[in-house]
Design a protein around this motif. Structure first.
Motif: not given
Length: 127
Positions: A35-38, A65-69, A124-127
């Motif tokens: 999901p994330y290139d960086d 970043d806790p939203d990406r964890w 905040g990490g999933l829809d």
């Protein structure tokens, strides 16, 4: 402080040609869907076999970043699940620093609540 997921597989026989190809396919497909290139994705640093019987090993540093964890953790554990299913007869060890990640034949590698949509939305990490 950073947290990483570590994964390894051991057995007495090295990977076969078809198993190596299967591992490479899993890694390519899972990398393409990351999901994330960086952020750091599935990272294998040993593939094939060594004198200790380790046929596969790697690690992934989880994002700060806790939203990406949660999305990264879920993706990595699903990737390792696919790897385990592609390589039979091995003893696997998957852990986050000092915490072992349990294996379930149906679900694969997962932590409690990892697939909870409400929890993911709250974080905040999933829809």
């Amino acid at each position: 402080m950073s947290v990483s997921v570590y994964y390894s597989a051991r057995r007495s026989e090295p990977l076969t040609g078809p198993e190596t190809a299967a591992v490479e396919r899993v890694v390519a497909a899972r990398t393409a869907s990351f999901p994330y290139d960086d952020e750091e994705d599935l990272h294998l640093y040993d593939l094939g076999g060594d004198e200790d019987g380790e046929i596969l090993a790697g690690s992934t540093k989880l994002p700060s970043d806790p939203d990406r964890w949660l999305p990264v953790l879920t993706h990595v554990l699903d990737s390792v699940t696919e790897l385990r299913r592609a390589v039979g007869g091995a003893e696997w060890h998957v852990h986050m620093d000092d915490v072992d990640v349990p294996w379930d034949e149906n679900e694969g590698y997962a932590l409690p609540g990892m697939r909870d949509a409400e929890l993911g939305a709250e974080l905040g990490g999933l829809d």
